[in-house]
Design a protein around this motif. Structure first.
Motif, PDB file in Angstrom:
ATOM      1  N   ASP A  77       0.851  -1.200   0.005  1.00  0.00           N
ATOM      2  CA  ASP A  77       0.142  -0.167   0.003  1.00  0.00           C
ATOM      3  C   ASP A  77       0.849   1.322  -0.051  1.00  0.00           C
ATOM      4  O   ASP A  77       0.307   2.079  -0.482  1.00  0.00           O
ATOM      5  CB  ASP A  77      -0.813   0.116   1.412  1.00  0.00           C
ATOM      6  N   ILE A  78       1.873   1.408   0.585  1.00  0.00           N
ATOM      7  CA  ILE A  78       2.962   2.278   0.917  1.00  0.00           C
ATOM      8  C   ILE A  78       4.363   1.932   0.683  1.00  0.00           C
ATOM      9  O   ILE A  78       4.737   0.563   0.783  1.00  0.00           O
ATOM     10  CB  ILE A  78       2.786   2.682   2.263  1.00  0.00           C
ATOM     11  N   VAL A  79       5.014   3.153  -0.042  1.00  0.00           N
ATOM     12  CA  VAL A  79       6.528   2.627  -0.218  1.00  0.00           C
ATOM     13  C   VAL A  79       7.280   3.919   0.531  1.00  0.00           C
ATOM     14  O   VAL A  79       6.885   4.902   0.288  1.00  0.00           O
ATOM     15  CB  VAL A  79       6.684   2.477  -1.875  1.00  0.00           C
ATOM     16  N   MET A  80       8.197   3.284   1.283  1.00  0.00           N
ATOM     17  CA  MET A  80       9.077   4.247   1.791  1.00  0.00           C
ATOM     18  C   MET A  80      10.591   3.997   1.594  1.00  0.00           C
ATOM     19  O   MET A  80      11.013   2.916   1.503  1.00  0.00           O
ATOM     20  CB  MET A  80       8.741   4.580   3.203  1.00  0.00           C
ATOM     21  N   ASP A  82      13.058   6.004   3.604  1.00  0.00           N
ATOM     22  CA  ASP A  82      13.930   6.737   4.549  1.00  0.00           C
ATOM     23  C   ASP A  82      13.227   6.241   6.091  1.00  0.00           C
ATOM     24  O   ASP A  82      12.304   6.163   6.362  1.00  0.00           O
ATOM     25  CB  ASP A  82      13.416   8.179   4.315  1.00  0.00           C
ATOM     26  N   ALA A 142      11.229   8.694   7.950  1.00  0.00           N
ATOM     27  CA  ALA A 142       9.823   8.892   7.245  1.00  0.00           C
ATOM     28  C   ALA A 142       9.114   7.826   7.863  1.00  0.00           C
ATOM     29  O   ALA A 142       7.871   8.104   8.292  1.00  0.00           O
ATOM     30  CB  ALA A 142      10.009   8.906   5.862  1.00  0.00           C
ATOM     31  N   ARG A 194       8.281   8.283  11.488  1.00  0.00           N
ATOM     32  CA  ARG A 194       7.316   9.541  11.639  1.00  0.00           C
ATOM     33  C   ARG A 194       5.734   9.009  11.138  1.00  0.00           C
ATOM     34  O   ARG A 194       4.847   9.218  11.807  1.00  0.00           O
ATOM     35  CB  ARG A 194       7.541  10.769  10.776  1.00  0.00           C
ATOM     36  N   GLN A 214       0.339   6.887  13.668  1.00  0.00           N
ATOM     37  CA  GLN A 214      -0.659   5.650  13.948  1.00  0.00           C
ATOM     38  C   GLN A 214      -1.189   5.566  15.227  1.00  0.00           C
ATOM     39  O   GLN A 214      -2.215   4.737  15.673  1.00  0.00           O
ATOM     40  CB  GLN A 214      -0.167   4.566  13.100  1.00  0.00           C
ATOM     41  N   ILE A 268       6.215  15.835   6.979  1.00  0.00           N
ATOM     42  CA  ILE A 268       6.039  14.612   6.530  1.00  0.00           C
ATOM     43  C   ILE A 268       5.143  14.864   5.210  1.00  0.00           C
ATOM     44  O   ILE A 268       4.179  15.481   5.065  1.00  0.00           O
ATOM     45  CB  ILE A 268       4.960  13.869   7.302  1.00  0.00           C
ATOM     46  N   GLU A 295       3.736   4.999 -11.896  1.00  0.00           N
ATOM     47  CA  GLU A 295       4.389   5.282 -10.428  1.00  0.00           C
ATOM     48  C   GLU A 295       5.939   4.974 -10.197  1.00  0.00           C
ATOM     49  O   GLU A 295       6.722   5.729  -9.398  1.00  0.00           O
ATOM     50  CB  GLU A 295       3.491   4.042  -9.288  1.00  0.00           C
ATOM     51  N   ASN A 296       6.540   4.123 -10.842  1.00  0.00           N
ATOM     52  CA  ASN A 296       7.923   3.811 -10.835  1.00  0.00           C
ATOM     53  C   ASN A 296       8.609   5.251 -11.253  1.00  0.00           C
ATOM     54  O   ASN A 296       9.570   5.486 -10.634  1.00  0.00           O
ATOM     55  CB  ASN A 296       8.329   2.605 -11.386  1.00  0.00           C
ATOM     56  N   MET A 354       8.149   7.827  -8.340  1.00  0.00           N
ATOM     57  CA  MET A 354       8.669   7.572  -7.276  1.00  0.00           C
ATOM     58  C   MET A 354      10.145   7.861  -7.560  1.00  0.00           C
ATOM     59  O   MET A 354      11.052   8.393  -6.521  1.00  0.00           O
ATOM     60  CB  MET A 354       8.546   6.141  -6.743  1.00  0.00           C
ATOM     61  N   GLN A 355      10.808   7.333  -8.397  1.00  0.00           N
ATOM     62  CA  GLN A 355      12.137   7.536  -8.804  1.00  0.00           C
ATOM     63  C   GLN A 355      12.816   9.047  -9.039  1.00  0.00           C
ATOM     64  O   GLN A 355      13.604   9.375  -8.352  1.00  0.00           O
ATOM     65  CB  GLN A 355      12.632   7.078 -10.182  1.00  0.00           C
ATOM     66  N   ARG A 404      12.093  10.770  -5.333  1.00  0.00           N
ATOM     67  CA  ARG A 404      13.115  10.255  -4.384  1.00  0.00           C
ATOM     68  C   ARG A 404      14.618  11.112  -4.644  1.00  0.00           C
ATOM     69  O   ARG A 404      15.544  11.126  -3.678  1.00  0.00           O
ATOM     70  CB  ARG A 404      13.705   8.829  -4.548  1.00  0.00           C
ATOM     71  N   ASP A 451      13.000  11.410   1.980  1.00  0.00           N
ATOM     72  CA  ASP A 451      12.010  10.940   2.829  1.00  0.00           C
ATOM     73  C   ASP A 451      10.564  11.192   2.733  1.00  0.00           C
ATOM     74  O   ASP A 451       9.808  10.981   3.307  1.00  0.00           O
ATOM     75  CB  ASP A 451      12.453  11.762   4.246  1.00  0.00           C
ATOM     76  N   VAL A 452       9.924  11.220   1.519  1.00  0.00           N
ATOM     77  CA  VAL A 452       8.823  11.204   0.866  1.00  0.00           C
ATOM     78  C   VAL A 452       8.160   9.950   1.125  1.00  0.00           C
ATOM     79  O   VAL A 452       8.883   8.697   0.830  1.00  0.00           O
ATOM     80  CB  VAL A 452       8.685  11.663  -0.762  1.00  0.00           C
ATOM     81  N   ILE A 453       6.984   9.816   1.547  1.00  0.00           N
ATOM     82  CA  ILE A 453       6.410   8.665   1.622  1.00  0.00           C
ATOM     83  C   ILE A 453       5.253   8.516   0.400  1.00  0.00           C
ATOM     84  O   ILE A 453       4.493   9.444   0.021  1.00  0.00           O
ATOM     85  CB  ILE A 453       5.347   8.797   2.912  1.00  0.00           C
ATOM     86  N   PHE A 454       5.266   7.121  -0.189  1.00  0.00           N
ATOM     87  CA  PHE A 454       4.607   7.094  -1.435  1.00  0.00           C
ATOM     88  C   PHE A 454       3.261   6.213  -1.028  1.00  0.00           C
ATOM     89  O   PHE A 454       3.674   4.905  -0.574  1.00  0.00           O
ATOM     90  CB  PHE A 454       5.333   6.413  -2.558  1.00  0.00           C
ATOM     91  N   ILE A 455       2.108   6.773  -1.328  1.00  0.00           N
ATOM     92  CA  ILE A 455       1.057   5.929  -1.079  1.00  0.00           C
ATOM     93  C   ILE A 455       0.491   5.470  -2.434  1.00  0.00           C
ATOM     94  O   ILE A 455       0.229   6.337  -3.408  1.00  0.00           O
ATOM     95  CB  ILE A 455      -0.097   6.503  -0.334  1.00  0.00           C
ATOM     96  N   ARG A 456       0.263   4.115  -2.539  1.00  0.00           N
ATOM     97  CA  ARG A 456      -0.105   3.802  -4.035  1.00  0.00           C
ATOM     98  C   ARG A 456      -1.646   3.653  -4.395  1.00  0.00           C
ATOM     99  O   ARG A 456      -2.215   3.164  -3.357  1.00  0.00           O
ATOM    100  CB  ARG A 456       0.563   2.480  -4.149  1.00  0.00           C
ATOM    101  N   LYS A 487      -3.740   1.892  -6.209  1.00  0.00           N
ATOM    102  CA  LYS A 487      -3.931   0.772  -7.146  1.00  0.00           C
ATOM    103  C   LYS A 487      -4.914   0.938  -8.281  1.00  0.00           C
ATOM    104  O   LYS A 487      -4.813   0.212  -9.406  1.00  0.00           O
ATOM    105  CB  LYS A 487      -3.793  -0.763  -6.557  1.00  0.00           C
ATOM    106  N   HIS A 540      -5.099   7.686   7.346  1.00  0.00           N
ATOM    107  CA  HIS A 540      -4.019   7.483   8.402  1.00  0.00           C
ATOM    108  C   HIS A 540      -3.598   8.483   9.160  1.00  0.00           C
ATOM    109  O   HIS A 540      -2.820   8.643  10.017  1.00  0.00           O
ATOM    110  CB  HIS A 540      -2.796   6.899   7.641  1.00  0.00           C
ATOM    111  N   LEU A 541      -4.291   9.940   9.072  1.00  0.00           N
ATOM    112  CA  LEU A 541      -3.990  10.818   9.801  1.00  0.00           C
ATOM    113  C   LEU A 541      -5.099  11.363  10.985  1.00  0.00           C
ATOM    114  O   LEU A 541      -6.514  11.290  10.465  1.00  0.00           O
ATOM    115  CB  LEU A 541      -3.987  12.291   8.819  1.00  0.00           C
TER     116      LEU A 541
END
Lengths: 201, 214
Positions: free
Chosen positions: A184-187, A189, A192, A195, A200, B47, B56-57, B60-61, B64, B69-74, B76, B93-94
């Protein structure tokens, strides 16, 4: 609100290097082990077959020397700190053998699900139980927890599929493509990741 | 000023109206991608979550290399779902206020800092910009010109909704097919902040943006 529970893979998620190649240095077979481990992470050899093969290569290895080697392995310290602070809500889910990884278990102080082996005194003999990461989540947790799974390799696909939210973590290397596809998520770092997990709680 | 800790950039969509085989957030203005400019403007936000889908690839590439420190949410199901669904994937999630930013627009760091300075913790704040793009969502102000009283599709006004906002809590739900402004309609009247945002929905918008920044 469903309470979160965090399931962490070990190699490449909590440790900054793969553990078996480091252990295998003791017997001078690091290169062979590295190649097999690489093939396992990338799904070229299934985990179970590869793990049996790799542990057979380590037959007779001294537990005290394994512990010494494991204590020298660099860890993702922020992740370790997160687990220590939230140890009641975290679990380590690893295919590695309980006796070998006990120095890391002592640091994390959370629930551990791992493979098991037979030892003759200080020496390793053979594996008796190989952990099925997918089954752990099916059997060990009730529905009232929101399971976050964090991993990096092909061996974590079943873990991800049985979790509520899955995080492919590329802290050491690019997470395996097939794992990213079920995530679902890719990180990439450590900061990150921590955090996000803190959000959660 | 109350700078939120979290920002969600939505960059999952196909960008059907511009019809390019490239995600819109990677289009270049002033020699850098749109998302590069956005990440520079958002550098004080702790954040950053980028919603990815189409290519997406590639996204993301690229991201980055700008900020590790970016968070990627997919997302789908990015071909079938709305932007509201994309944002929800992150917002679920927030439990705290956050910013939303459309990945297909350009704004300056200075303007964005002025917007951040206007944020008050307990008040939703929407960014609007002078109407210029095609097929906009226009905003109508109340008599005192203090707040947004409605969103308009057919009655053109001088201001349009930009896709950038400060939200005090998550108003979005997964699988909601509505547009973001339709969800925000439930909270009218709403505070606004006017700044210069160049939205890129069509090839003409892109050409206009290049010209206006020259």
């Amino acid at each position: 609100v469903t309470r979160p529970f965090f399931c962490f893979d070990l190699d490449g998620t909590i440790t900054k290097v793969e553990i078996l190649p480091i252990i295998s240095r003791i017997l001078g077979i690091e290169e062979e082990m590295k190649q097999l481990t690489y093939k396992t992470i990338h799904g070229i050899i299934p985990f179970e077959e590869s793990f049996l093969l790799r542990t057979q290569m380590l037959k007779g290895i001294s537990t005290s020397e394994v512990h010494r080697a494991i204590r020298g392995i660099p860890l993702f310290e922020e992740i370790v700190s997160f687990i220590q602070r939230n140890n009641e809500n975290c679990a380590l889910i690893t295919g590695n053998i309980d006796v070998w990884i006990s120095p890391i278990a002592d640091i994390l102080k959370c629930r551990i699900f791992s493979s098991r082996g037979v030892f003759s005194g200080d020496e390793f003999s053979h594996v008796t139980h190989i952990l099925d990461k997918g089954k752990v989540l099916e059997l060990a947790f009730k529905d009232d927890r929101h399971i976050f799974a964090i991993g990096d390799g092909m061996g974590d696909v079943a873990l991800f599929q049985n979790s509520n939210t899955s995080i492919a973590f590329g802290g050491v290397h690019e997470p395996v493509e097939s794992l990213v596809k079920v995530s679902d998520i890719v990180m990439y770092d450590e900061g990150a990741l921590c955090r996000f997990l803190e959000l959660q709680l | 000023m109350s700078i939120p800790r979290v920002a969600i950039i939505s960059a999952a969509g196909l960008g059907t109206r511009i019809g390019l085989d490239t995600p819109k957030c990677l289009l270049e203005l002033k020699g850098q991608s749109l998302i590069y400019h956005q990440l520079m403007a958002l550098k004080h936000i702790e954040i950053i979550i980028v919603i990815v889908g189409f290519k997406e690839n590639l996204v993301m590439q690229h991201v980055r290399n700008i900020r590790k420190d970016v968070i990627f949410i997919r997302n789908k199901d990015y071909t079938l779902t709305s932007n509201v669904h994309s944002i929800s994937l992150a917002a679920q999630h927030l439990n705290e206020p956050f910013l939303i930013v459309d990945g297909d627009c350009y704004f300056s760091e200075e303007d964005f800092m002025r917007f951040l300075e206007k944020i008050e913790t307990e008040r939703i704040l929407l960014v609007v910009n002078p109407s210029r793009t095609s097929d906009s969502v226009y905003v109508k102000l109340d008599k005192e010109q203090n707040r947004i009283s409605s969103f308009e599709r057919n009655n053109k006004t001088n201001l349009e909704w930009s896709g950038i906002a400060y939200l005090t809590r998550n108003p979005f739900r997964l699988n909601d097919k509505r547009y973001v402004y339709e969800v925000l309609s439930d909270f009218l009247p709403l505070d606004y902040f006017e700044m210069n945002v160049l939205e890129i929905d069509t090839w003409q918008d892109y050409q206009n943006a290049i010209t206006s920044l020259d």
